[in-house]
Design a protein around this motif. Structure first.
Motif, PDB file in Angstrom:
ATOM      1  N   LEU A 158     -32.623   9.328 -29.055  1.00 16.41           N
ATOM      2  CA  LEU A 158     -33.371   9.410 -30.303  1.00 16.41           C
ATOM      3  C   LEU A 158     -32.759  10.446 -31.237  1.00 16.41           C
ATOM      4  CD1 LEU A 158     -35.806   8.714 -32.079  1.00 16.41           C
ATOM      5  CD2 LEU A 158     -37.142  10.398 -30.774  1.00 16.41           C
ATOM      6  N   ALA A 159     -32.398  11.585 -30.682  1.00 19.51           N
ATOM      7  CA  ALA A 159     -31.787  12.643 -31.498  1.00 19.51           C
ATOM      8  C   ALA A 159     -30.491  12.165 -32.122  1.00 19.51           C
ATOM      9  CB  ALA A 159     -31.552  13.881 -30.638  1.00 19.51           C
ATOM     10  N   GLN A 160     -29.682  11.475 -31.342  1.00 14.94           N
ATOM     11  CA  GLN A 160     -28.402  10.971 -31.851  1.00 14.94           C
ATOM     12  C   GLN A 160     -28.619  10.041 -33.039  1.00 14.94           C
ATOM     13  OE1 GLN A 160     -25.313  11.657 -30.830  1.00 14.94           O
ATOM     14  NE2 GLN A 160     -25.338  12.248 -28.683  1.00 14.94           N
ATOM     15  N   SER A 161     -29.679   9.247 -32.978  1.00 14.04           N
ATOM     16  CA  SER A 161     -29.925   8.287 -34.055  1.00 14.04           C
ATOM     17  C   SER A 161     -30.364   8.967 -35.344  1.00 14.04           C
ATOM     18  CB  SER A 161     -30.994   7.273 -33.621  1.00 14.04           C
ATOM     19  OG  SER A 161     -32.268   7.898 -33.519  1.00 14.04           O
ATOM     20  N   MET A 162     -30.814  10.210 -35.253  1.00 12.88           N
ATOM     21  CA  MET A 162     -31.310  10.928 -36.420  1.00 12.88           C
ATOM     22  C   MET A 162     -30.263  11.837 -37.054  1.00 12.88           C
ATOM     23  SD  MET A 162     -35.002  11.967 -34.742  1.00 12.88           S
ATOM     24  CE  MET A 162     -35.582  12.838 -36.187  1.00 12.88           C
ATOM     25  N   LEU A 163     -29.114  11.951 -36.423  1.00 17.91           N
ATOM     26  CA  LEU A 163     -28.062  12.850 -36.897  1.00 17.91           C
ATOM     27  C   LEU A 163     -26.878  12.062 -37.433  1.00 17.91           C
ATOM     28  CD1 LEU A 163     -28.191  15.355 -33.903  1.00 17.91           C
ATOM     29  CD2 LEU A 163     -29.132  15.714 -36.184  1.00 17.91           C
ATOM     30  N   GLN A 164     -26.124  12.680 -38.335  1.00 11.30           N
ATOM     31  CA  GLN A 164     -24.942  12.053 -38.929  1.00 11.30           C
ATOM     32  C   GLN A 164     -23.675  12.648 -38.312  1.00 11.30           C
ATOM     33  OE1 GLN A 164     -25.112   9.534 -41.210  1.00 11.30           O
ATOM     34  NE2 GLN A 164     -27.352   9.636 -41.016  1.00 11.30           N
ATOM     35  N   GLU A 165     -23.023  11.861 -37.455  1.00 14.21           N
ATOM     36  CA  GLU A 165     -21.775  12.289 -36.819  1.00 14.21           C
ATOM     37  C   GLU A 165     -21.859  13.738 -36.347  1.00 14.21           C
ATOM     38  OE1 GLU A 165     -18.597  11.566 -39.519  1.00 14.21           O
ATOM     39  OE2 GLU A 165     -18.836   9.381 -39.479  1.00 14.21           O
TER      40      GLU A 165
END
Length: 426
Positions: free
Chosen positions: A197-204
């Motif tokens: 979930l965290a990965q999906s909310m961050l940009q690269e």
């Protein structure tokens, strides 16, 4: 390596020197340059490793550079899951900001107290807000502040903020923030689902995972004691007395249990206080103040005390009730063994919860021998499985979701939740 090699401003370096902070920790060494470049970041590092300064220093550096050119508005937002962590983060940031030539205003807001003083404090604007999600939404609804100019978002204890308990509030807050911003997620643990979930909310994002070496791991001795559940309070009282524990933080599963255990200890002339979310903010602050100053010997707490509390030289943590997840075990025992001090983490285990403790061991790669204290030997479990008959011999009444693992005993809600959590992690 020194802080001076990380690209921080001379003013911040002088502020660090005044606090006798000269060498960065491993997480600070890796995170500060990444944050200064403007990248999103997802950072995992053990409790007590210096995560607050890892994001706080580059945050203050950036704000100080732009202070003269910007009206006072919320340019950085730090979200935390508990009031106590909000206060702690605010104190850390203010101690540095107050020594900078550029004026940076930091506001700390949380629930459990009147909103009016917090609204008044926002008049004239603020640069940094450290907040719990619910109170921040209240302030936005009262038009006390706007998040439209926020440049930096920090989630401290990100795994807790990303779980179901905060999901609705967090989504509402994210919708109020600019799309173009820097997002920084810091935590000691990231379960696989939370990590995705965290990965999906961050940009690269830059991903920083600080795994402690054997030399760097907290010096925490871990002990498991097999005891019948009804005798845990007696055992706790016995250990406090015979082991001469000066201060101990005891974790229980519910607010009700915190009150009951604290009351029983007080009747045994052991100064103990409960600590949970239904206490007033004044009472919670007083309990922590007395505990840190060693005026209070025992605090009986729910898991709200497992995140972010920095109590120096806390010698012992006790898991009176086992945590529901292996992840929370890390946060609980991380309250001891901080800043190079040695600590002890004791877990009370009954026959009904032994399988859950073994699951915690497995998740963390631990082997903690099961001990028995003389005079507190547990009774044999009802209907034990005959090991010569194999797994198929296990009767249906040993299923913790059916009747709590003991014949004729119906499971409590807590038993069901623990069993479900254990199955989900397998």
């Amino acid at each position: 390596m020194q802080f001076s090699s990380l690209g921080l401003s001379p003013a911040l370096l002088r502020a660090l020197e005044r606090q006798q902070l000269l060498a960065p920790t491993k997480v600070q060494l890796q995170a500060i340059p990444a944050v200064l470049t403007g990248h999103d970041a997802m950072v995992r590092a053990q409790t007590g490793s210096g995560k607050t300064l890892a994001y706080g220093l580059p945050l203050l550096h950036k704000l100080a550079l732009e202070a003269a050119n910007n009206p006072r508005q919320v340019r950085a937002l730090v979200l935390v899951p508990t009031r106590e962590l909000a206060v702690q983060v605010g104190e850390t940031l203010r101690a540095l900001a107050n020594q900078l030539p550029q004026a940076i205003r930091i506001s700390v807001v949380f629930g459990g107290v009147s909103i009016n003083p917090q609204m008044l404090a926002m008049r004239g604007g603020t640069d940094v807000v450290v907040a719990t999600p619910g109170r921040l939404l209240d302030l936005v609804q009262h038009n006390a502040l706007s998040l439209s100019a926020t440049q930096i978002l920090v989630l401290d204890e990100a795994d807790r903020l990303l779980d179901l308990g905060f999901e609705a509030e967090l989504n509402r807050l994210l919708a109020l923030l600019p799309q173009e911003r820097q997002s920084l997620f810091f935590s000691a643990t990231f379960a696989p689902a939370v990590s995705a979930l965290a990965q999906s909310m961050l940009q690269e994002p830059v991903q920083i995972d600080i795994g402690a070496t054997d030399q760097e791991k907290p010096d925490i001795a871990q002990q498991a004691i097999l005891v019948d559940a009804p005798r845990r309070t007696q055992l706790l009282r016995h250990l406090i007395t015979t082991q001469k524990w000066k201060r101990v933080l005891v974790f229980v599963a519910t607010k009700h249990a915190a009150e009951i255990v604290a009351d029983k200890l007080r009747k045994a002339r052991i100064y103990a206080e409960p600590f949970h979310g239904e206490l007033s903010q004044g009472k919670r602050s007083q309990v922590l103040s007395d505990f840190k100053a060693s005026r209070l010997k025992v605090v009986i707490a729910t898991d709200m005390a497992s995140r972010g509390l920095d109590i120096t030289q806390l010698p012992v943590v006790v898991n009176y009730d086992l945590p529901r997840s292996a992840t929370e075990y890390t946060h609980r025992i991380g309250r001891t063994g901080r800043a190079g001090e040695a600590g002890l983490a004791v877990s009370f285990v009954s026959h009904d919860t032994e399988a859950h403790f073994r699951l915690i061991e497995k998740r963390h790669g631990l082997e903690v021998p099961m001990e028995v204290v003389e005079g507190f030997e547990p009774e044999a479990p009802v209907d034990p499985i005959d090991p010569t008959q194999g797994p198929s011999a296990a009767p249906a009444n040993l299923d913790p979701l059916n009747n709590g693992g003991v014949k004729g005993k119906r499971p409590s809600k807590k038993d069901k939740l623990r069993a479900m959590a254990a199955r989900q992690e397998q």
